[in-house]
Design a protein around this motif. Structure first.
Motif, PDB file in Angstrom:
ATOM      1  N   ALA A 158      -5.954  12.440  10.590  1.00 22.44           N
ATOM      2  CA  ALA A 158      -5.266  12.800   9.351  1.00 22.44           C
ATOM      3  C   ALA A 158      -4.601  11.580   8.711  1.00 22.44           C
ATOM      4  O   ALA A 158      -4.665  11.386   7.494  1.00 22.44           O
ATOM      5  CB  ALA A 158      -4.239  13.890   9.621  1.00 22.44           C
ATOM      6  N   TYR A 159      -3.981  10.739   9.539  1.00 14.64           N
ATOM      7  CA  TYR A 159      -3.327   9.538   9.021  1.00 14.64           C
ATOM      8  C   TYR A 159      -4.368   8.543   8.507  1.00 14.64           C
ATOM      9  O   TYR A 159      -4.154   7.894   7.475  1.00 14.64           O
ATOM     10  CB  TYR A 159      -2.449   8.918  10.103  1.00 14.64           C
ATOM     11  N   ASP A 160      -5.480   8.456   9.215  1.00 12.64           N
ATOM     12  CA  ASP A 160      -6.557   7.575   8.752  1.00 12.64           C
ATOM     13  C   ASP A 160      -7.083   8.047   7.392  1.00 12.64           C
ATOM     14  O   ASP A 160      -7.375   7.237   6.515  1.00 12.64           O
ATOM     15  CB  ASP A 160      -7.703   7.561   9.764  1.00 12.64           C
ATOM     16  N   LYS A 161      -7.185   9.355   7.240  1.00 12.77           N
ATOM     17  CA  LYS A 161      -7.642   9.927   5.968  1.00 12.77           C
ATOM     18  C   LYS A 161      -6.659   9.597   4.849  1.00 12.77           C
ATOM     19  O   LYS A 161      -7.064   9.213   3.740  1.00 12.77           O
ATOM     20  CB  LYS A 161      -7.795  11.441   6.102  1.00 12.77           C
ATOM     21  N   ALA A 162      -5.371   9.728   5.139  1.00 15.52           N
ATOM     22  CA  ALA A 162      -4.358   9.431   4.124  1.00 15.52           C
ATOM     23  C   ALA A 162      -4.409   7.965   3.705  1.00 15.52           C
ATOM     24  O   ALA A 162      -4.330   7.641   2.508  1.00 15.52           O
ATOM     25  CB  ALA A 162      -2.968   9.786   4.649  1.00 15.52           C
ATOM     26  N   VAL A 163      -4.544   7.069   4.676  1.00 16.32           N
ATOM     27  CA  VAL A 163      -4.630   5.638   4.370  1.00 16.32           C
ATOM     28  C   VAL A 163      -5.857   5.355   3.516  1.00 16.32           C
ATOM     29  O   VAL A 163      -5.798   4.604   2.530  1.00 16.32           O
ATOM     30  CB  VAL A 163      -4.679   4.817   5.676  1.00 16.32           C
ATOM     31  N   ARG A 164      -6.970   5.968   3.873  1.00 15.41           N
ATOM     32  CA  ARG A 164      -8.216   5.758   3.132  1.00 15.41           C
ATOM     33  C   ARG A 164      -8.101   6.284   1.699  1.00 15.41           C
ATOM     34  O   ARG A 164      -8.471   5.593   0.738  1.00 15.41           O
ATOM     35  CB  ARG A 164      -9.365   6.445   3.871  1.00 15.41           C
ATOM     36  N   GLY A 169      -2.480  -0.373   2.637  1.00 15.84           N
ATOM     37  CA  GLY A 169      -2.773  -1.609   3.345  1.00 15.84           C
ATOM     38  C   GLY A 169      -2.589  -1.453   4.842  1.00 15.84           C
ATOM     39  O   GLY A 169      -2.867  -0.403   5.421  1.00 15.84           O
ATOM     40  N   ALA A 170      -2.110  -2.490   5.492  1.00 24.45           N
ATOM     41  CA  ALA A 170      -1.884  -2.498   6.927  1.00 24.45           C
ATOM     42  C   ALA A 170      -0.785  -1.502   7.292  1.00 24.45           C
ATOM     43  O   ALA A 170      -0.013  -1.071   6.431  1.00 24.45           O
ATOM     44  CB  ALA A 170      -1.491  -3.906   7.368  1.00 24.45           C
ATOM     45  N   PRO A 171      -0.696  -1.116   8.575  1.00 20.49           N
ATOM     46  CA  PRO A 171       0.314  -0.143   8.982  1.00 20.49           C
ATOM     47  C   PRO A 171       1.737  -0.505   8.556  1.00 20.49           C
ATOM     48  O   PRO A 171       2.515   0.392   8.178  1.00 20.49           O
ATOM     49  CB  PRO A 171       0.173  -0.131  10.513  1.00 20.49           C
ATOM     50  N   GLN A 172       2.067  -1.768   8.575  1.00 19.14           N
ATOM     51  CA  GLN A 172       3.422  -2.159   8.199  1.00 19.14           C
ATOM     52  C   GLN A 172       3.687  -1.982   6.706  1.00 19.14           C
ATOM     53  O   GLN A 172       4.830  -2.127   6.254  1.00 19.14           O
ATOM     54  CB  GLN A 172       3.717  -3.603   8.608  1.00 19.14           C
ATOM     55  N   GLN A 173       2.654  -1.658   5.945  1.00 15.74           N
ATOM     56  CA  GLN A 173       2.824  -1.379   4.520  1.00 15.74           C
ATOM     57  C   GLN A 173       2.847   0.120   4.224  1.00 15.74           C
ATOM     58  O   GLN A 173       2.865   0.519   3.069  1.00 15.74           O
ATOM     59  CB  GLN A 173       1.700  -2.052   3.729  1.00 15.74           C
ATOM     60  N   LEU A 190       1.539   4.584  15.049  1.00 18.30           N
ATOM     61  CA  LEU A 190       0.501   3.845  14.328  1.00 18.30           C
ATOM     62  C   LEU A 190       1.038   2.572  13.682  1.00 18.30           C
ATOM     63  O   LEU A 190       0.284   1.818  13.072  1.00 18.30           O
ATOM     64  CB  LEU A 190      -0.123   4.737  13.249  1.00 18.30           C
ATOM     65  N   GLY A 191       2.335   2.374  13.780  1.00 15.02           N
ATOM     66  CA  GLY A 191       2.938   1.186  13.190  1.00 15.02           C
ATOM     67  C   GLY A 191       3.548   1.419  11.825  1.00 15.02           C
ATOM     68  O   GLY A 191       3.997   0.469  11.174  1.00 15.02           O
TER      69      GLY A 191
END
Length: 228
Positions: A158-164, A169-173, A190-191
């Motif tokens: 789910a988090y990967d989907k949201a990022v996509r 950007g990177a987890p820290q963003q 996940l950072g």
């Protein structure tokens, strides 16, 4: 420069992901209770006896993230029917009022704003519209009940989907606020920088290892770097 933009026109990869239900509005509105009542009624309509329906739904929620996923897996229900009789049947417009303070807080966010919910897209849009903030979000990552084995928080997918979808950007963003301690903990693992939004006692936050605010309006206190 609009929220999420940059002075040179390049896209800002920093994103503030915000949960919706019991996060953008207070849990004491009772929407969660109304939803549970509809889920239990749907379970009874689909073969669960009255004595066990609540425990079964809670088990499905614990094991699969959402009760509807258990219904799909074990009862072969029509996901569209669940959406109609549960999410779409909620009297949101009669319960949720516009929130000028929430709007002002969101308008002061200096990075991109993205809604991230385990609810359906239609439900998410209704809630944001009722709150008067639907125009302030660049997009929504939601659950499509009709998608086979759809992901939901706190699953990594789910988090990967949201990022996509948000083109983050990177987890820290990635910054995140949610009322679920499991969802916050998963984001932190996940950072992401994660904040628990809950009126509950502060020691709840200690288990998540993250910041906690009592209401979403207080986000500037713990994420000052994101606000004007």
């Amino acid at each position: 420069m609009t929220a999420g933009g940059s002075m040179d026109g390049a896209q800002d990869e920093r994103v503030l992901f915000l949960d919706i239900d019991n996060c953008l509005y207070p849990p004491d509105l009772g929407i969660d209770k109304m939803m549970k009542e509809r889920i239990y009624a749907f379970g009874r309509e689909n073969g669960l006896d009255a004595e066990s329906v609540e425990a079964t739904c809670l088990t499905y929620y614990r094991d699969y993230g959402l009760s509807v996923r258990g219904f799909i897996r074990h009862h072969g229900i029509d996901p569209a029917a669940f959406n109609e009789k549960v999410d779409e049947s909620l009297p949101l417009e009669a319960v949720i009022a516009t929130d000028p303070a929430l709007r002002a807080m969101l308008e002061s966010v200096r990075v991109r704003r993205w809604a991230f919910t385990n609810a359906s897209l239609q439900h998410a849009r209704r809630v944001l519209r009722c709150l008067g903030v639907d125009d302030l979000f660049e997009g929504i990552t939601s659950c499509d009940y009709c998608e086979p084995d759809f992901p939901c928080k706190p699953e990594r997918r789910a988090y990967d989907k949201a990022v996509r979808e948000a083109r983050a950007g990177a987890p820290q963003q990635c910054y995140f606020a949610d009322d679920s301690i499991k969802n916050v903990a998963a984001a932190r693992d996940l950072g992401w920088t994660a904040v628990l939004v809950s009126p509950a006692v502060a020691q709840v936050c200690a288990a998540a290892g993250s910041e906690q605010v009592r209401t979403v309006h207080q986000l500037p206190l713990v994420l000052p770097q994101l606000f004007a």
